[in-house]
Design a protein around this motif. Structure first.
Motif, short mmCIF file in Angstrom:
data_model
loop_
_atom_site.label_atom_id
_atom_site.label_comp_id
_atom_site.label_asym_id
_atom_site.label_seq_id
_atom_site.Cartn_x
_atom_site.Cartn_y
_atom_site.Cartn_z
N VAL A 118 40.33 -3.18 1.79
CA VAL A 118 38.99 -2.21 1.25
C VAL A 118 39.15 -0.73 2.01
N LEU A 119 38.18 -0.06 1.28
CA LEU A 119 38.30 1.42 1.67
C LEU A 119 37.31 1.36 2.65
N TYR A 120 37.56 2.10 3.96
CA TYR A 120 36.58 2.13 4.87
C TYR A 120 36.72 3.37 5.73
N VAL A 121 35.51 3.85 6.44
CA VAL A 121 35.52 5.06 7.37
C VAL A 121 34.84 4.36 8.43
N SER A 122 34.88 5.56 9.46
CA SER A 122 34.23 5.51 10.74
C SER A 122 32.81 5.27 10.38
N ASN A 123 32.01 4.50 11.37
CA ASN A 123 30.62 4.26 11.16
C ASN A 123 29.90 5.76 11.40
N ARG A 124 30.51 6.53 12.38
CA ARG A 124 30.05 7.87 12.68
C ARG A 124 30.27 8.94 11.64
N ALA A 125 31.05 8.62 10.52
CA ALA A 125 30.86 9.58 9.36
C ALA A 125 29.74 9.28 8.37
N ILE A 126 28.99 8.15 8.34
CA ILE A 126 28.19 7.85 7.60
C ILE A 126 26.91 8.41 8.21
N PHE A 127 25.88 8.97 7.19
CA PHE A 127 24.62 9.70 7.41
C PHE A 127 23.74 8.91 6.57
N ARG A 128 22.63 8.68 7.21
CA ARG A 128 21.52 7.94 6.38
C ARG A 128 20.21 8.74 6.42
N ASP A 129 19.63 8.53 5.04
CA ASP A 129 18.47 9.41 4.82
C ASP A 129 17.57 8.40 4.09
N GLY A 130 16.57 7.61 4.82
CA GLY A 130 15.99 6.43 3.98
C GLY A 130 16.94 5.59 3.44
N THR A 131 17.07 5.30 2.15
CA THR A 131 17.87 4.26 1.81
C THR A 131 19.21 4.92 1.20
N LYS A 147 28.11 13.86 0.16
CA LYS A 147 28.70 12.95 -1.07
C LYS A 147 28.07 11.52 -0.85
N ASP A 148 27.32 11.20 -2.01
CA ASP A 148 26.55 9.83 -1.90
C ASP A 148 27.58 8.81 -1.90
N VAL A 149 27.47 7.71 -1.11
CA VAL A 149 28.46 6.67 -1.05
C VAL A 149 27.47 5.19 -0.91
N VAL A 150 27.99 4.12 -1.43
CA VAL A 150 27.55 3.02 -1.21
C VAL A 150 28.24 2.15 -0.12
N THR A 151 27.67 1.75 1.01
CA THR A 151 28.27 1.05 1.94
C THR A 151 28.32 -0.46 1.91
N GLY A 152 29.38 -1.32 2.27
CA GLY A 152 29.23 -2.64 2.31
C GLY A 152 29.58 -3.10 3.74
N PHE A 153 30.43 -3.90 3.94
CA PHE A 153 30.48 -4.70 5.21
C PHE A 153 31.01 -3.84 6.25
N SER A 154 30.45 -3.98 7.50
CA SER A 154 30.75 -3.13 8.79
C SER A 154 31.15 -4.00 10.27
N ASP A 155 32.08 -3.79 10.66
CA ASP A 155 32.48 -4.47 11.73
C ASP A 155 31.94 -3.80 13.13
N GLY A 156 31.08 -2.91 13.07
CA GLY A 156 30.49 -2.37 14.22
C GLY A 156 31.27 -0.96 14.56
N VAL A 157 32.40 -0.90 13.97
CA VAL A 157 33.13 0.16 14.30
C VAL A 157 33.38 1.15 13.05
N ASN A 158 33.64 0.47 12.07
CA ASN A 158 34.06 0.88 10.69
C ASN A 158 33.27 0.30 9.60
N VAL A 159 32.98 1.04 8.52
CA VAL A 159 32.32 0.65 7.33
C VAL A 159 32.94 0.49 5.84
N GLU A 160 32.69 -0.41 5.52
CA GLU A 160 33.47 -0.53 3.95
C GLU A 160 32.56 0.44 3.07
#
Length: 180
Positions: A118-131, A147-160
């Motif tokens: 899977v392609l993943y980034v650190s949870n800290r790189a994700i910003f959320r604004d509503g949905t 840049k809008d992204v669709v996220t998937g599974f997270s292990d608590g540190v990284n997010v797909e």
């Protein structure tokens, strides 16, 4: 000659002791079926995949990860000191278990969801604004863009990242720096 193979971990009698029928002579550790008992709360039990994989790391071998399966579940038990219901799960280890002995301690991880490649980034790189979920990237001119992204599974540190980024893209993580 014993009909069983294993490692003797305890001898109950000494020279000169008398014994009767049914007296245990030795404790034999069977390396063909190595198990580990784990107590878990009722809440955690409900989220388990009973057919799922179990990863075990032993304190004596911190760089090795063993796999296993849940082979037995006890009846529910009540702990009056914590006012909780818990279960004891027996995990049977698979593969080469040589070097493991009774009484060793370790950490058990129950795999509830697993994805591969899977392609993943650190949870800290994700910003959320509503949905809406987005990351910050630099465009070719060096300007910061969202840049809008669709996220998937997270292990608590990284997010797909399911959609929105490609392998090799660089995302920005903002952090605060304070003077001390």
């Amino acid at each position: 000659i014993s009909e069983y193979a294993g490692v003797i971990t305890e001898v109950m009698l000494s020279e000169g002791d008398s014994m009767t029928s049914g007296t245990s002579l030795v404790t034999l550790y069977d390396q063909d079926e190595v198990t580990m008992d784990v107590s878990i709360s009722e809440d955690d039990y409900q989220s388990l995949d009973m057919e799922g994989k179990v990863n075990i790391s032993f304190t004596a071998y911190p760089d090795d990860t063993y796999t296993g399966v849940i082979s037995e579940v006890s009846d529910a038990e009540y702990d009056s000191s914590s006012d909780e219901i818990y279960y004891t799960l027996t995990v049977t280890l698979q593969g080469d278990t040589s070097g493991l002995y009774e009484g060793m301690t370790g950490e058990v991880t129950f795999v509830t969801k697993e994805t591969q490649e899977v392609l993943y980034v650190s949870n800290r790189a994700i910003f959320r604004d509503g949905t809406r979920s987005y990351v910050k990237v630099r465009d070719e001119a060096g300007n910061i863009q969202e840049k809008d992204v669709v996220t998937g599974f997270s292990d608590g540190v990284n997010v797909e990242i399911v959609e929105g980024l490609s392998e090799g893209d660089t995302v920005l993580i903002e952090s605060k720096v304070s003077e001390s």
